[in-house]
Scaffold this active site. Structure first.
Site, PDB file in Angstrom:
ATOM      1  N   PHE A  45     130.416  21.990 -49.279  1.00 45.19           N
ATOM      2  CA  PHE A  45     130.798  22.250 -50.658  1.00 45.19           C
ATOM      3  C   PHE A  45     130.951  20.934 -51.404  1.00 45.19           C
ATOM      4  CE2 PHE A  45     134.783  21.569 -48.476  1.00 45.19           C
ATOM      5  CZ  PHE A  45     135.586  20.907 -49.390  1.00 45.19           C
ATOM      6  N   ILE A 166     130.053  13.960 -44.946  1.00 39.65           N
ATOM      7  CA  ILE A 166     129.728  15.079 -45.825  1.00 39.65           C
ATOM      8  C   ILE A 166     130.963  15.965 -45.967  1.00 39.65           C
ATOM      9  CG2 ILE A 166     127.261  15.074 -45.303  1.00 39.65           C
ATOM     10  CD1 ILE A 166     127.788  17.383 -43.347  1.00 39.65           C
ATOM     11  N   LYS A 167     130.951  16.843 -46.979  1.00 36.29           N
ATOM     12  CA  LYS A 167     132.082  17.732 -47.230  1.00 36.29           C
ATOM     13  C   LYS A 167     131.795  19.089 -46.584  1.00 36.29           C
ATOM     14  CE  LYS A 167     134.101  17.666 -51.336  1.00 36.29           C
ATOM     15  NZ  LYS A 167     135.445  17.033 -51.193  1.00 36.29           N
ATOM     16  N   THR A 168     132.217  19.253 -45.351  1.00 35.57           N
ATOM     17  CA  THR A 168     132.059  20.534 -44.682  1.00 35.57           C
ATOM     18  C   THR A 168     133.366  21.309 -44.751  1.00 35.57           C
ATOM     19  OG1 THR A 168     132.772  19.852 -42.463  1.00 35.57           O
ATOM     20  CG2 THR A 168     130.484  19.410 -43.063  1.00 35.57           C
ATOM     21  N   TYR A 172     137.976  20.463 -43.401  1.00 31.97           N
ATOM     22  CA  TYR A 172     139.156  20.454 -44.249  1.00 31.97           C
ATOM     23  C   TYR A 172     140.391  21.077 -43.607  1.00 31.97           C
ATOM     24  CZ  TYR A 172     137.444  17.864 -48.110  1.00 31.97           C
ATOM     25  OH  TYR A 172     137.010  16.811 -48.881  1.00 31.97           O
TER      26      TYR A 172
END
Length: 322
Positions: A45, A166-168, A172
């Site tokens: 995202f 990366i934004k996985t 989070y």
């Protein structure tokens, strides 16, 4: 019932999402409980800010293209085959922001995910993917202008465990545990160390410190996300303020001795840290560099600095355009 969000002038607008290839009412953007990403976190995202400039009657979306370039890198890593180029995604986003018509700051959340209704399959290359996008009104993410932080007992994950560049969605959980611990402990935000005990990042922000005239931030090898706001701050400090910017390893104890500390991120903007682990940073007030950079940054993201207007994508909400 149609989901509506009141705009700041007292009117309301129907809210929409981009879902399964088309714009639909927000309440119709639903996935099954069998969706692979729901069970396994197989998604990437971005968080993108749209900043409302009332004088211009325009929402300025900050560094939109760079966010989607990073999303594409995440898709490559997780084998998320979405049928949209970076240009396509930028156009979809501007259209959705304009349709929603919010006359306030908004948070734009694109999500590429394994959409197949399938569990008990851990093979990325066998699972179908999709893309969705929502836009929501958004204010001060951190809830305060000056932060009191703690060093988290949770450590930032290593790239060999999860891809930290990366934004996985799965990554989070690490941030959520740290943030929750900090707030329950009476602090505003957490600072995470990496597995070697060096400073990495906040729960959802990059970290900077001023010390002896240098602006210092952790190297990417210590596993912070390579943030777009991080890159912006580094350029502003170096090019506009003439400050030496250094990427290097930072020991925990150095933070206590810093002249200034601040966090940066799309949601957090640029927010000074005035204490860490109940110790004041310098005199316990925002420092001059943090204050100047924050002022410059806000002028840029609200479309008030012509030099950096190329970083802003204009969207005119439909309620204004009508």
């Amino acid at each position: 019932m149609t989901n509506r969000t009141a705009s700041d002038n007292g009117s309301s607008q129907p809210q929409f999402a981009f879902f399964r290839g088309e714009v639909v009412p927000l309440e119709d953007a639903r996935v099954s409980v069998m969706t692979h990403a729901l069970h396994y976190g197989t998604a990437v995202f971005e968080g993108i800010r749209g900043n409302w400039n009332a004088e211009h009657e325009t929402t300025y979306i900050f560094r939109l293209r760079e966010h989607y370039e990073r999303l594409h890198l995440g898709c490559r890593m997780l084998m998320l085959d979405i049928p949209y180029s970076v240009d396509d995604l930028c156009n979809i986003t501007v259209d959705l922001v304009e349709r929603n018509g919010n006359r306030s700051d908004v948070y734009i959340r694109p999500l590429a995910y394994k959409s197949e209704e399938l569990v008990a399959n851990l093979k990325l290359h066998e699972i179908a993917s999709d893309f969705t996008l929502v836009v929501v009104p958004f204010g001060n993410y951190l809830g305060t202008e000056n932060l009191r932080c703690c060093t988290s007992s949770w450590r930032r994950m290593e790239d060999q465990v999860h891809p930290t560049q990366i934004k996985t969605s799965a990554n989070y959980l690490n941030s959520i545990l740290a943030k929750t611990e900090a707030v329950l402990g009476g602090f505003d935000e957490a600072i995470l160390l990496n597995q070697d005990g060096h400073v990495s990042e906040g729960s959802g922000e990059n970290i900077f410190m001023m010390r002896k005239g240098q602006l210092i931030t952790p190297v990417l090898e210590d596993n912070p996300l390579p943030g777009i706001t991080r890159e912006t701050v580094m350029e502003l400090a170096r090019e506009d303020l003439g400050i030496e910017v250094v990427e290097r390893r930072i020991d925990r104890s150095e933070l206590y001795l810093a002249d200034e500390i601040f966090l940066s991120g799309t949601a957090a903007h640029l927010t000074p840290v005035i204490s860490l682990d109940s110790r004041p940073i310098a005199d316990g007030n925002p420092g001059p560099v943090s204050t100047q950079l924050k002022r410059m940054y806000f002028d840029i993201v609200f479309g008030r600095n012509p030099k950096y207007l190329h970083w802003c994508t204009a969207a005119v909400p439909s309620a204004v355009a009508a």
